[in-house]
Enzyme design. Structure first.
Site, PDB file in Angstrom:
ATOM      1  N   ASP A  35      38.658  45.521  46.561  1.00  0.00           N
ATOM      2  CA  ASP A  35      37.953  44.317  46.203  1.00  0.00           C
ATOM      3  C   ASP A  35      35.758  45.320  46.149  1.00  0.00           C
ATOM      4  O   ASP A  35      36.014  45.912  46.453  1.00  0.00           O
ATOM      5  CB  ASP A  35      37.478  43.352  47.533  1.00  0.00           C
ATOM      6  CG  ASP A  35      38.857  42.674  47.442  1.00  0.00           C
ATOM      7  OD1 ASP A  35      39.385  42.619  46.510  1.00  0.00           O
ATOM      8  OD2 ASP A  35      38.771  41.606  48.891  1.00  0.00           O
ATOM      9  N   LYS A  57      35.537  40.341  42.261  1.00  0.00           N
ATOM     10  CA  LYS A  57      34.779  39.888  41.395  1.00  0.00           C
ATOM     11  C   LYS A  57      33.442  40.945  40.691  1.00  0.00           C
ATOM     12  O   LYS A  57      32.570  41.222  41.805  1.00  0.00           O
ATOM     13  CB  LYS A  57      33.846  37.840  41.851  1.00  0.00           C
ATOM     14  CG  LYS A  57      34.933  37.103  42.837  1.00  0.00           C
ATOM     15  CD  LYS A  57      34.481  36.089  43.060  1.00  0.00           C
ATOM     16  CE  LYS A  57      34.656  35.292  43.681  1.00  0.00           C
ATOM     17  NZ  LYS A  57      34.754  34.180  44.082  1.00  0.00           N
ATOM     18  N   MET A 171      29.868  34.505  54.095  1.00  0.00           N
ATOM     19  CA  MET A 171      30.304  33.676  53.181  1.00  0.00           C
ATOM     20  C   MET A 171      28.887  32.439  53.276  1.00  0.00           C
ATOM     21  O   MET A 171      29.551  31.346  52.598  1.00  0.00           O
ATOM     22  CB  MET A 171      31.425  32.945  52.588  1.00  0.00           C
ATOM     23  CG  MET A 171      31.693  34.212  52.185  1.00  0.00           C
ATOM     24  SD  MET A 171      33.678  33.830  52.057  1.00  0.00           S
ATOM     25  CE  MET A 171      34.892  32.913  53.266  1.00  0.00           C
TER      26      MET A 171
END
Ligand code: SAH
Length: 511
Positions: A35, A57, A171
């Site tokens: 990741d 991402k 987050m």
């Protein structure tokens, strides 16, 4: 045969917080699926033989959707591979670890889970914030700040405020106004201490201390670097008292090491000990010379002469040279063929490498470079002495030139290994330089500078602050326009000292 999947937590960034079990498992991986949040130091530990699949991402780039990641894990394991799924922090804490196991269970694929050090606890700790403290709270709550697809929150702010515990939001940066607003609306004291902790456990670690009432405004006035967590609770007020991370001499300094992998570890440990974030980016590796038939013949003849007492001196010019030569010597004969031969080493590292074989050096020059070795050894040798010099195919010619000025010396040079340029598959060296993210690069030979330049082709080398082991290395770095510092002596201690000095100069310049 069917393979297996290991779901592994990589920790919050600092490679020192990666578990022993994780490292063990990683060393056996055929495939690594990783990741964006996996620390660069941990990525540096991925073995050469492992295939890499990026599942995170990254701005502008395609990435795998969750279902695709699940399928990659399944298919790679079904193909018989040892698959390591590396995730930032702990794989089960907001890491979708559970989702990734479902398909494996369905297909009977075996798996193991290696927990990781979670950012939720470690990042506060690296900022001097204990997530619980008997005087202030009796619980800690870890909450996601991520909104659901319908843009609503699942957070019961009333319940959270009632617990009076420490609240850690992951987050949550995009939702910071909603989080602070929600807590205040639920009756939290606006003076409750709160913090935003950025890029914890890395050289870029930073924190913003405020209160629930002021945090939004304070953050709006600066750029918050992600990843970051939000911590709310009285324990945040302890940060100033307990801060420790930034007090170490090389804290906040990101250093690139370029020596061959097998030689890096001691220097890396010394720099980490002083608080630096160290990335190992070996720029060269050594390999036995390609033309093995010719090398074999030359080496066999030299070993015969050595055993016959023909040579007076054996001269070694790098730790890699010692390793390659001793490997060959011990494969064909044993250590007794060195009886009576004097040993010369170019410097500390080479001397230590010989000591590792139980061999003591008879000669080390006053300055650890090829030219001084040649000049001083020429004076040390008796007239007519015979020297054997096994070394790199691209060895520095100055050594031989200077030795030739000695009294009738016979010099047998053997090209023992090639120096091959290397570049990292996972870390983008050019990007590390151009973005200014790397503070320093350390070079221990001219060839590491050349290998580094090749691995970062097209980078703006004037941005590189190069700490070099000696003059020749420094000259090579200067050719590329790098800013340079040169160690007083060609030793790792001296190199570390020079780096500390350079880092202090830089800090002073920034203040
Ligand atoms: N499984 C991870 C968390 C994944 S969710 C763990 O256990 O740490 C991703 C969030 O973790 C980020 O949005 C951020 O809030 C937090 N995070 C991860 N690494 C961090 C770091 N080094 N510094 C600050 N926050 C971090």
């Amino acid at each position: 045969m069917i393979g297996k999947v290991w779901l592994v937590g990589a920790g919050p960034g600092d490679v020192g917080l990666f578990t022993l079990r994780g490292r063990e498992v990683l060393e056996n991986a055929d495939v690594v699926v990783y990741d964006a949040l996996v620390g660069q130091g941990v990525l540096g530990l991925i073995p050469e033989k492992a295939r890499l699949i990026f599942a995170g991402k990254r701005a502008g780039n395609h990435y795998l959707r969750q279902e695709q990641t699940n399928e990659v894990l399944l298919n790679e394991a079904l193909a018989g591979n040892n698959v390591v799924r590396l995730k930032g922090g702990d794989p089960f804490l907001f890491g979708r670890g559970g989702e990734e196991l479902e398909l494996l269970v369905e297909h009977g694929v075996p798996f193991e889970i290696v927990p990781g050090v979670t950012s939720a606890v470690a990042v506060p700790a690296y900022n001097g914030i204990p997530v619980t403290h008997r005087d202030f709270c009796s619980s800690v709550h870890i909450i996601t700040g991520h909104k659901r697809q319908d843009h609503t929150y699942d957070i019961d702010f009333d319940a959270l405020v009632r617990t009076e515990g420490t609240l850690v939001f992951l987050m949550g940066i995009a939702a910071l106004p909603d989080i602070c607003g929600g807590l205040l609306a639920a009756g939290m004291d606006p003076d409750m201490p709160a913090a935003v902790l950025e890029r914890g456990t890395t050289a870029a670690q930073d924190r913003i201390l405020a209160t629930v009432g002021t945090l939004e405004a304070v953050c709006a006035a600066t750029t918050v670097q992600t990843p970051a967590i939000i911590v709310v609770g009285k324990v945040c007020a302890l940060a100033d008292q307990f801060a420790w991370y930034e007090k170490r001499p090389l804290a906040g300094v990101k250093v690139l090491l370029t020596r061959p992998r097998e030689l890096n570890s001691r220097l890396a440990a010394m720099l980490r000990q002083k608080g630096a974030e160290v990335l190992e980016l070996p720029a060269i590796r050594t390999e036995p010379c390609a033309d093995t038939a010719a090398l074999d013949a030359a080496l066999d003849a030299a070993l015969d002469r050595l055993a016959d007492g023909h040579y007076h001196w054996l001269v070694l010019t790098s730790p890699s040279g010692v390793r390659h030569f001793m490997d060959r010597l011990l494969a064909a004969r044993d250590i007794r063929c060195l009886t009576g031969v004097k040993l010369a080493a170019i410097g500390e590292g080479t001397r230590k490498a010989l000591a590792g074989y139980g061999l003591r050096c008879d000669f080390v020059p006053s300055v650890y470079d090829a030219e001084t070795l040649g000049t001083e050894l020429a004076k040390e040798c008796a007239a007519g002495a015979r020297l054997l010099i096994p070394r790199a195919a691209i060895g520095n010619p100055a050594l031989i030139e200077k030795l030739r000025q000695g009294p009738g010396l016979t010099i047998d040079e053997i090209a023992l290994y090639d120096t091959v340029y290397e570049s990292s598959r996972v870390l983008d060296t050019k990007e590390l330089i151009d973005s200014g993210e790397a503070d320093f690069a350390v070079f221990t030979s001219a060839s590491t500078v050349r290998g580094f330049a090749q691995s970062a082709d097209g980078a703006d080398f004037t941005k590189v602050r190069a700490v070099c082991i000696g003059r020749q290395t420094c000259a090579e770095a200067e050719k590329l326009g790098m800013q340079t510092w040169t160690a007083e002596k060609a030793t790792l201690d001296s190199l570390t000292e020079k780096l500390e000095q350079a880092a202090a100069e830089r800090r002073a310049a920034l203040e």
